[in-house]
Design an enzyme around this catalytic site. Structure first.
Site, PDB file in Angstrom:
ATOM      1  N   PRO A   1       0.893  -1.321  -0.002  1.00  0.00           N
ATOM      2  CA  PRO A   1      -0.042  -0.038  -0.018  1.00  0.00           C
ATOM      3  C   PRO A   1       0.976   1.327   0.065  1.00  0.00           C
ATOM      4  CG  PRO A   1      -0.802  -1.543   1.818  1.00  0.00           C
ATOM      5  CD  PRO A   1       0.772  -2.144   1.325  1.00  0.00           C
ATOM      6  N   GLU A   2       0.542   2.093  -0.879  1.00  0.00           N
ATOM      7  CA  GLU A   2       1.166   3.548  -0.764  1.00  0.00           C
ATOM      8  C   GLU A   2       0.500   4.324   0.103  1.00  0.00           C
ATOM      9  OE1 GLU A   2       2.765   4.402  -4.655  1.00  0.00           O
ATOM     10  OE2 GLU A   2       2.632   2.564  -5.426  1.00  0.00           O
TER      11      GLU A   2
ATOM     12  N   LYS B   1       4.072   5.796   4.977  1.00  0.00           N
ATOM     13  CA  LYS B   1       3.329   4.544   5.140  1.00  0.00           C
ATOM     14  C   LYS B   1       2.859   4.023   6.489  1.00  0.00           C
ATOM     15  CE  LYS B   1       5.265   3.183   0.706  1.00  0.00           C
ATOM     16  NZ  LYS B   1       6.096   2.240  -0.013  1.00  0.00           N
TER      17      LYS B   1
ATOM     18  N   ARG C   1      12.707   9.827  11.061  1.00  0.00           N
ATOM     19  CA  ARG C   1      13.343   9.072  10.220  1.00  0.00           C
ATOM     20  C   ARG C   1      12.501   9.180   8.721  1.00  0.00           C
ATOM     21  NH1 ARG C   1      13.842   5.360  14.612  1.00  0.00           N
ATOM     22  NH2 ARG C   1      12.084   4.054  13.905  1.00  0.00           N
TER      23      ARG C   1
ATOM     24  N   ASN D   1       5.679   2.182  -5.407  1.00  0.00           N
ATOM     25  CA  ASN D   1       6.037   1.725  -6.724  1.00  0.00           C
ATOM     26  C   ASN D   1       5.202   2.264  -7.910  1.00  0.00           C
ATOM     27  OD1 ASN D   1       7.977   0.446  -8.237  1.00  0.00           O
ATOM     28  ND2 ASN D   1       6.543  -1.450  -8.405  1.00  0.00           N
TER      29      ASN D   1
ATOM     30  N   ARG E   1      12.040  -3.176  -6.592  1.00  0.00           N
ATOM     31  CA  ARG E   1      10.546  -3.356  -7.381  1.00  0.00           C
ATOM     32  C   ARG E   1      10.663  -3.110  -8.702  1.00  0.00           C
ATOM     33  NH1 ARG E   1       6.698  -2.463  -3.607  1.00  0.00           N
ATOM     34  NH2 ARG E   1       5.280  -3.120  -5.022  1.00  0.00           N
TER      35      ARG E   1
END
Ligand SMILES: [Zn+2]
Length: 276
Positions: free
Chosen positions: A2-3, A52, A125, A166, A264
Site C-alpha cells: 500500500p502506498e 506508510k 526518520r 512503486n 521493485r
C-alpha cells in the site's frame, strides 16, 4: 505494498469510525494480546498517517503504531445496528470493535504500542510526506541533489520522501518525462519541484477515491467531481507506464520497458523519458 494514500485514507476511516469512543481492543490471533490489553477501553483520540506509517492515539499518551508492509491489510467495516459483532476470520492481529464498526488488522510488519517519544523517533526518520500540509519539500531536495543513486531509487526511499511507492514513482516520472536512471545529482531543481507539486496534487485524489490516479483524463474527471462535491468515479484502472511492460506508450507508441530498481519493478518509456 500500500502506498501513502491508502494509509491516509485508513487514518481518516479509523478516525471517523472510532474517534471519541473507547473501542474494545483485542488480538483474536493472540500475537498482540499484551498491546491490545494496554489499549483496551481507552478513548481513541485520533488516527494519523506519516508516509506508510499509521499512528492511532489513545488517551493516556498511549499510541498504536502500524505498518502494513507488503501484505498487511487493515479493514474498517460498519456493523448494522442490532447486529452482533462479526466473528474474526483468519489471522487477525488486532481488532477494534465498537457499536457500529469493526476494524481488523491482518499481516502487518509492525503492530506495536509506542510512547509519544517513540512515535516522534519514527517520524524523524521519514522524509516529507506530500499528503501532509506542513511537509517541507526542500528536505527531500537536499537528499536528491547530492544523490548518487538513480532518481527512481531515491523516490522509493522513505527517508527521502514518505508515502511514495512503486506505482506513484513510475507514473510521476513518466508524467514529467524524467529519465528514471539519472542519478539524483543530475536532476534539476525545477524538475524536482514539479514532481513534488504533482504528488501534492495527485495523492489527495488517491485518498479521496481509494485509487492511484495519474492518467490525465481520469485526474481531470475526479478533480471536477470532487470540486462539485460528488462521489469520485474514476472509471477503469489505467496507468501510463506501471505494469504496461511490452505495451505501447500512450504518448509516443514506443514499447514500455521494465527493470528492477530498489527491489521493485520500475516501468518507463525510454523514448519519452529523458529529462534530468
Ligand atoms: Zn513514450
Amino acid at each position: 505494498m500500500p502506498e501513502g494514500h491508502t494509509i491516509h485514507r485508513l487514518a481518516r476511516d479509523l478516525s471517523s469510525a472510532f474517534a471519541g469512543r473507547a473501542p474494545r481492543v483485542t488480538s483474536p490471533q493472540g500475537r498482540f494480546a499484551d498491546g491490545a490489553a494496554l489499549l483496551d477501553g481507552a478513548v481513541l483520540e485520533s488516527a494519523d498517517a506519516w508516509g506508510k506509517h499509521l499512528f492511532v492515539d489513545f488517551a493516556g499518551e498511549r499510541r498504536l503504531h502500524v505498518h502494513l508492509g507488503l501484505i498487511g491489510r487493515f479493514t474498517v467495516t460498519s456493523v448494522p445496528e442490532g447486529e452482533p459483532e462479526p466473528p474474526a476470520r483468519g489471522q487477525v492481529r488486532l481488532r477494534l470493535a465498537d457499536a457500529g464498526s469493526v476494524a481488523d488488522l491482518r499481516g502487518p510488519i509492525v503492530c506495536a504500542t509506542r510512547t509519544p517519544d517513540e512515535v516522534a523517533e519514527v517520524i524523524a526518520r521519514q522524509g516529507p510526506d506530500p499528503l501532509r500540509a506542513e511537509a517541507d519539500p526542500d528536505r527531500a531536495w537536499a537528499m536528491v541533489r547530492r544523490g548518487r543513486r538513480s532518481v527512481a531509487e531515491l523516490l522509493m526511499d522513505q527517508k527521502v520522501l514518505a508515502g511514495v511507492g512503486n506505482v506513484y514513482r513510475s507514473e510521476v516520472l513518466f508524467r514529467h518525462r524524467v529519465g528514471p536512471m539519472h542519478p539524483g545529482q543530475r536532476i534539476k531543481r525545477q524538475t524536482w519541484e514539479a514532481i513534488w507539486e504533482d504528488l501534492v496534487r495527485l495523492m489527495p485524489l488517491g485518498v479521496a477515491s481509494g485509487r492511484i490516479l495519474t492518467v490525465k483524463e481520469q485526474v481531470d474527471r475526479v478533480e471536477a467531481q470532487l470540486a462539485r462535491g460528488v462521489q469520485p468515479c474514476p472509471g477503469p484502472r489505467r496507468y501510463y507506464a506501471y505494469k504496461r511492460t511490452g505495451q505501447e506508450c500512450l504518448r509516443c507508441g514506443s514499447t514500455i520497458r521494465t527493470a528492477v530498481v530498489a527491489g521493485r519493478n520500475l516501468f518507463w518509456c525510454a523514448n519519452c523519458q529523458r529529462r534530468t
